[in-house]
Design a protein around this motif. Structure first.
Motif, PDB file in Angstrom:
ATOM      1  N   CYS A 100      12.575  50.360   5.979  1.00 25.60           N
ATOM      2  CA  CYS A 100      11.783  49.272   6.581  1.00 25.60           C
ATOM      3  C   CYS A 100      12.555  47.951   6.582  1.00 25.60           C
ATOM      4  CB  CYS A 100      10.463  49.123   5.832  1.00 25.60           C
ATOM      5  SG  CYS A 100       9.328  50.516   6.050  1.00 25.60           S
ATOM      6  N   VAL A 101      13.286  47.679   5.506  1.00 20.02           N
ATOM      7  CA  VAL A 101      14.057  46.438   5.455  1.00 20.02           C
ATOM      8  C   VAL A 101      15.137  46.430   6.532  1.00 20.02           C
ATOM      9  CG1 VAL A 101      15.676  45.102   4.052  1.00 20.02           C
ATOM     10  CG2 VAL A 101      13.580  45.994   3.025  1.00 20.02           C
ATOM     11  N   LEU A 102      15.850  47.544   6.696  1.00 19.20           N
ATOM     12  CA  LEU A 102      16.873  47.619   7.736  1.00 19.20           C
ATOM     13  C   LEU A 102      16.256  47.564   9.124  1.00 19.20           C
ATOM     14  CD1 LEU A 102      19.314  50.290   6.262  1.00 19.20           C
ATOM     15  CD2 LEU A 102      19.628  47.817   6.382  1.00 19.20           C
ATOM     16  N   ALA A 103      15.085  48.167   9.274  1.00 18.41           N
ATOM     17  CA  ALA A 103      14.412  48.144  10.580  1.00 18.41           C
ATOM     18  C   ALA A 103      13.973  46.721  10.937  1.00 18.41           C
ATOM     19  CB  ALA A 103      13.213  49.084  10.567  1.00 18.41           C
ATOM     20  N   LEU A 104      13.518  45.966   9.952  1.00 19.44           N
ATOM     21  CA  LEU A 104      13.121  44.582  10.202  1.00 19.44           C
ATOM     22  C   LEU A 104      14.289  43.750  10.725  1.00 19.44           C
ATOM     23  CD1 LEU A 104      10.833  43.851   7.112  1.00 19.44           C
ATOM     24  CD2 LEU A 104      10.140  43.779   9.511  1.00 19.44           C
ATOM     25  N   ALA A 105      15.468  44.048  10.210  1.00 23.56           N
ATOM     26  CA  ALA A 105      16.639  43.282  10.632  1.00 23.56           C
ATOM     27  C   ALA A 105      17.059  43.597  12.062  1.00 23.56           C
ATOM     28  CB  ALA A 105      17.799  43.541   9.671  1.00 23.56           C
ATOM     29  N   ARG A 106      16.614  44.736  12.602  1.00 21.20           N
ATOM     30  CA  ARG A 106      17.042  45.144  13.944  1.00 21.20           C
ATOM     31  C   ARG A 106      15.976  44.876  15.010  1.00 21.20           C
ATOM     32  NH1 ARG A 106      21.713  48.395  13.588  1.00 21.20           N
ATOM     33  NH2 ARG A 106      21.692  48.199  15.871  1.00 21.20           N
ATOM     34  N   ILE A 107      14.849  44.342  14.648  1.00 23.63           N
ATOM     35  CA  ILE A 107      13.785  44.103  15.623  1.00 23.63           C
ATOM     36  C   ILE A 107      14.011  42.759  16.319  1.00 23.63           C
ATOM     37  CG2 ILE A 107      11.311  43.676  15.944  1.00 23.63           C
ATOM     38  CD1 ILE A 107      10.736  45.694  13.811  1.00 23.63           C
ATOM     39  N   ASP A 108      14.002  42.792  17.624  1.00 24.38           N
ATOM     40  CA  ASP A 108      14.143  41.582  18.444  1.00 24.38           C
ATOM     41  C   ASP A 108      12.744  41.085  18.801  1.00 24.38           C
ATOM     42  OD1 ASP A 108      14.815  39.551  20.100  1.00 24.38           O
ATOM     43  OD2 ASP A 108      15.753  40.804  21.654  1.00 24.38           O
ATOM     44  N   THR A 109      12.353  39.961  18.221  1.00 24.63           N
ATOM     45  CA  THR A 109      11.000  39.447  18.461  1.00 24.63           C
ATOM     46  C   THR A 109      10.806  38.960  19.896  1.00 24.63           C
ATOM     47  OG1 THR A 109      11.694  37.291  17.627  1.00 24.63           O
ATOM     48  CG2 THR A 109      10.660  38.798  16.061  1.00 24.63           C
ATOM     49  N   ALA A 110      11.899  38.777  20.645  1.00 21.65           N
ATOM     50  CA  ALA A 110      11.778  38.349  22.041  1.00 21.65           C
ATOM     51  C   ALA A 110      11.660  39.528  22.997  1.00 21.65           C
ATOM     52  CB  ALA A 110      12.983  37.488  22.419  1.00 21.65           C
ATOM     53  N   ALA A 111      11.803  40.744  22.497  1.00 26.12           N
ATOM     54  CA  ALA A 111      11.727  41.926  23.362  1.00 26.12           C
ATOM     55  C   ALA A 111      10.283  42.241  23.717  1.00 26.12           C
ATOM     56  CB  ALA A 111      12.383  43.108  22.671  1.00 26.12           C
ATOM     57  N   GLU A 112      10.121  43.130  24.702  1.00 25.36           N
ATOM     58  CA  GLU A 112       8.775  43.506  25.140  1.00 25.36           C
ATOM     59  C   GLU A 112       8.097  44.450  24.160  1.00 25.36           C
ATOM     60  OE1 GLU A 112       8.949  45.117  29.013  1.00 25.36           O
ATOM     61  OE2 GLU A 112       9.700  43.273  29.969  1.00 25.36           O
ATOM     62  N   HIS A 113       8.875  45.245  23.473  1.00 26.01           N
ATOM     63  CA  HIS A 113       8.287  46.214  22.550  1.00 26.01           C
ATOM     64  C   HIS A 113       9.245  46.413  21.377  1.00 26.01           C
ATOM     65  CE1 HIS A 113      11.200  49.201  23.961  1.00 26.01           C
ATOM     66  NE2 HIS A 113      10.920  48.772  25.208  1.00 26.01           N
ATOM     67  N   ALA A 114       8.694  46.915  20.290  1.00 24.82           N
ATOM     68  CA  ALA A 114       9.500  47.224  19.108  1.00 24.82           C
ATOM     69  C   ALA A 114      10.186  48.576  19.297  1.00 24.82           C
ATOM     70  CB  ALA A 114       8.611  47.254  17.873  1.00 24.82           C
ATOM     71  N   PRO A 115      11.288  48.848  18.589  1.00 21.83           N
ATOM     72  CA  PRO A 115      11.965  50.149  18.699  1.00 21.83           C
ATOM     73  C   PRO A 115      11.014  51.279  18.301  1.00 21.83           C
ATOM     74  CG  PRO A 115      13.310  48.585  17.464  1.00 21.83           C
ATOM     75  CD  PRO A 115      11.977  47.950  17.654  1.00 21.83           C
ATOM     76  N   PRO A 116      10.647  52.157  19.235  1.00 22.11           N
ATOM     77  CA  PRO A 116       9.603  53.148  18.945  1.00 22.11           C
ATOM     78  C   PRO A 116      10.022  54.193  17.909  1.00 22.11           C
ATOM     79  CG  PRO A 116      10.562  53.532  21.103  1.00 22.11           C
ATOM     80  CD  PRO A 116      11.103  52.233  20.626  1.00 22.11           C
ATOM     81  N   LEU A 117      11.239  54.700  18.000  1.00 26.06           N
ATOM     82  CA  LEU A 117      11.660  55.723  17.053  1.00 26.06           C
ATOM     83  C   LEU A 117      11.771  55.162  15.638  1.00 26.06           C
ATOM     84  CD1 LEU A 117      14.392  57.729  19.016  1.00 26.06           C
ATOM     85  CD2 LEU A 117      11.995  58.299  18.658  1.00 26.06           C
ATOM     86  N   THR A 118      12.265  53.951  15.525  1.00 30.75           N
ATOM     87  CA  THR A 118      12.402  53.331  14.208  1.00 30.75           C
ATOM     88  C   THR A 118      11.046  53.099  13.564  1.00 30.75           C
ATOM     89  OG1 THR A 118      14.470  52.254  14.865  1.00 30.75           O
ATOM     90  CG2 THR A 118      13.289  51.321  12.980  1.00 30.75           C
ATOM     91  N   VAL A 119      10.109  52.532  14.321  1.00 35.05           N
ATOM     92  CA  VAL A 119       8.770  52.286  13.775  1.00 35.05           C
ATOM     93  C   VAL A 119       8.064  53.600  13.477  1.00 35.05           C
ATOM     94  CG1 VAL A 119       6.530  51.238  14.216  1.00 35.05           C
ATOM     95  CG2 VAL A 119       8.611  50.073  14.960  1.00 35.05           C
ATOM     96  N   GLY A 120       8.225  54.583  14.355  1.00 36.09           N
ATOM     97  CA  GLY A 120       7.589  55.882  14.130  1.00 36.09           C
ATOM     98  C   GLY A 120       8.115  56.569  12.886  1.00 36.09           C
ATOM     99  N   CYS A 121       9.437  56.478  12.660  1.00 39.15           N
ATOM    100  CA  CYS A 121      10.014  57.083  11.451  1.00 39.15           C
ATOM    101  C   CYS A 121       9.521  56.355  10.197  1.00 39.15           C
ATOM    102  CB  CYS A 121      11.529  57.039  11.533  1.00 39.15           C
ATOM    103  SG  CYS A 121      12.361  57.920  10.197  1.00 39.15           S
ATOM    104  N   ALA A 122       9.357  55.032  10.272  1.00 40.75           N
ATOM    105  CA  ALA A 122       8.828  54.291   9.130  1.00 40.75           C
ATOM    106  C   ALA A 122       7.411  54.749   8.789  1.00 40.75           C
ATOM    107  CB  ALA A 122       8.853  52.796   9.418  1.00 40.75           C
ATOM    108  N   LEU A 123       6.600  54.969   9.809  1.00 42.23           N
ATOM    109  CA  LEU A 123       5.244  55.466   9.569  1.00 42.23           C
ATOM    110  C   LEU A 123       5.268  56.873   8.981  1.00 42.23           C
ATOM    111  CD1 LEU A 123       3.460  54.205  12.824  1.00 42.23           C
ATOM    112  CD2 LEU A 123       3.290  53.249  10.517  1.00 42.23           C
ATOM    113  N   LEU A 124       6.208  57.712   9.459  1.00 46.07           N
ATOM    114  CA  LEU A 124       6.314  59.077   8.917  1.00 46.07           C
ATOM    115  C   LEU A 124       6.731  59.045   7.448  1.00 46.07           C
ATOM    116  CD1 LEU A 124       6.314  62.132   9.310  1.00 46.07           C
ATOM    117  CD2 LEU A 124       8.691  61.959  10.106  1.00 46.07           C
ATOM    118  N   LEU A 125       7.706  58.205   7.115  1.00 46.29           N
ATOM    119  CA  LEU A 125       8.116  58.090   5.720  1.00 46.29           C
ATOM    120  C   LEU A 125       6.971  57.583   4.845  1.00 46.29           C
ATOM    121  CD1 LEU A 125      11.710  56.566   6.066  1.00 46.29           C
ATOM    122  CD2 LEU A 125      11.105  58.867   5.289  1.00 46.29           C
TER     123      LEU A 125
END
Length: 469
Positions: free
Chosen positions: A141-166
């Motif tokens: 989650c910490v590494l995923a937070l560093a890669r999220i672009d708040t100006a983008a239209e959507h968050a990285p789906p695979l990264t967020v989905g894997c975080a939810l799975l973990l």
């Protein structure tokens, strides 16, 4: 291993590489696996490293290929940042709680049963996986937070989905761990685990993958007093002998050499004390001493890698703790005695490795310190009978267990028994006699004493006259 052969003989070097090195490598790899299995750090660190690599990989996939995630569940960057932050904070907090539960369970097990049973809690793979999952989820989650672009239209789906799975896997692992940690505190499961580990080693007697390969054919031990001046190899460090490769020890000396091991698996070695004695001294004593030292694994604690006696020690410790005034739990002592009986039966029926063997090159290996069946009987019952003496409810099953073991030694012999079997039966009879003497010395009530004496008298009678344990 061949690098230690300094006489320039390539044939000798090849022999040592073939005869000694494989056994030494086997000992070292087994010792390493045992240490890693008891480590609360190794598996979680491996999982943590894997989660970090996965986070970087999924971030690259999201950036390159998931430009139109209309077909998957998506989150806005702000929602994803909030969600990942909550998950990271919750998992690291939960990890602290899990560590606290583990420490409490170790304290309870150590105080209630024995410090030597803690190794079973350290080796619990479910607990290690849970800690690894929590650390992995936090790092991901910490590494995923560093890669999220708040100006983008959507968050990285695979990264967020894997975080939810973990996160889901972590929650499931927490429930499983709580169930296991509550069940594993039950004394029946603790002694069952120890008994199974011990029986697994016993099943390999006299030779097996862990006990060791056959080093030679049994012979009568020579009279070492007539062999001249020996070479004594001393221990270079303090510690418990965890493993010994007999084949490596006997292969580390020249032909026609007599080697005597002055220690055994499960014994404590003090630096500077004799470990091996050999007759006559080899031409290159430094090389032989080094190779022999390589064949003996010494550690800071006893383990169940080759040490059958350590299994009996753990079971006895639980029973002795139960019979102490601080705990006062005779029922637990009875349960442990029954488990000791289930361990001792196959042990007394198994063949122990010979204490004097000769290989095809005339090397003789003497292992007088190895335990025989009579010594196993003494280690199983000496302390138990002493502390069980004031408790009729414990003494009775103890005597009946000894009687059951005596019967198993008698079974299958209609003619002359082997000397080892005769000595084992005599050792059991001696334990029954000493148990009865200890009971009489406690000043037990006449009715209780009469009951115990009746059981002791039946213990050396015919099996048909006895009651079940």
């Amino acid at each position: 291993m061949a690098g230690f052969i300094r006489d320039g003989d390539s044939g000798t070097a090849a022999y040592y590489e073939h005869e000694v090195a494989p056994h030494v490598r086997r000992l070292r790899s087994r010792a390493l696996r045992d240490r890693l299995a008891e480590s609360l750090l190794f598996l979680p660190i491996m999982m943590l490293a894997g989660a970090m690599l996965l986070a970087l990989l999924l971030a690259e996939i999201d950036e390159r290929y998931m430009v139109d995630p209309s077909e998957v569940i998506t989150f806005t960057p702000d929602v994803a940042v909030t969600l990942l932050g909550i998950i990271a904070g919750a998992t690291i907090t939960t990890a602290g709680v899990v560590f606290s539960l583990l420490v409490v369970s170790l304290q309870l097990a150590s105080g209630q049963f024995s410090p030597r049973v803690l190794r079973g809690f350290w080796r619990d793979r479910h607990g290690q996986v849970l800690v690894g999952l929590l650390l992995s989820t936090f790092a991901f989650c910490v590494l995923a937070l560093a890669r999220i672009d708040t100006a983008a239209e959507h968050a990285p789906p695979l990264t967020v989905g894997c975080a939810l799975l973990l996160t889901l896997l972590s929650v499931i692992a927490i429930v499983v761990y709580l169930d296991r940690i509550s069940r594993n505190q039950y004394v029946g499961r603790i002694v069952q685990r120890v008994a199974r580990e011990t029986q697994s080693l016993i099943s390999e007697l006299p030779y097996g993958p862990r006990i060791g390969v056959k080093a030679g054919e049994p012979v009568d031990p020579p009279d070492v007093a007539t062999l001249g001046q020996p070479l004594v190899v001393t221990a270079v460090t303090d510690g418990w002998v965890q493993q010994i490769s007999r084949r490596a020890v006997i292969g580390a000396v020249p032909p026609d050499t007599v080697v005597r091991l002055e220690t055994r698996v499960g014994a404590f070695l003090t630096a500077g004390t004799p470990m091996v004695t050999m007759w006559p001294p080899p031409a290159d004593p430094a090389t032989s001493a080094h190779l022999i030292a390589e064949a003996v694994i010494i550690g800071v604690a006893r383990t169940m890698q080759q040490d059958i006696d350590f299994g009996l020690r753990q079971l006895s410790d639980v029973a002795l703790r139960a019979l102490s005034q601080a705990v006062n739990d005779p029922t637990t002592a009875v349960e442990v005695i029954l488990r000791i009986g289930s361990v001792m039966r196959p042990l007394l029926l198994a063949e122990c490795p010979a204490q004097a063997v000769r290989d095809h090159d005339g090397r003789v290996l003497l292992t007088p310190c190895d335990l025989d069946h009579t010594e196993y009987v003494a280690h199983a019952f000496n302390q138990l009978r002493h502390y069980a003496a004031p408790h009729p409810s414990v003494v009775v099953p103890l005597l009946r267990t000894m009687a059951m073991l005596r019967d198993c030694c008698l079974s299958g012999y209609r003619g002359e028994m082997t000397p080892d079997r005769v000595r084992t039966i005599a050792a059991l009879d001696r334990q029954i006699e000493l148990t009865l003497a200890g009971v009489r010395a406690t000043g037990m009530l006449p009715a209780d004493l009469a009951m115990v004496e009746a059981v002791a008298a039946g213990a050396t009678g015919t099996p048909a006259t006895r009651r079940p344990v």
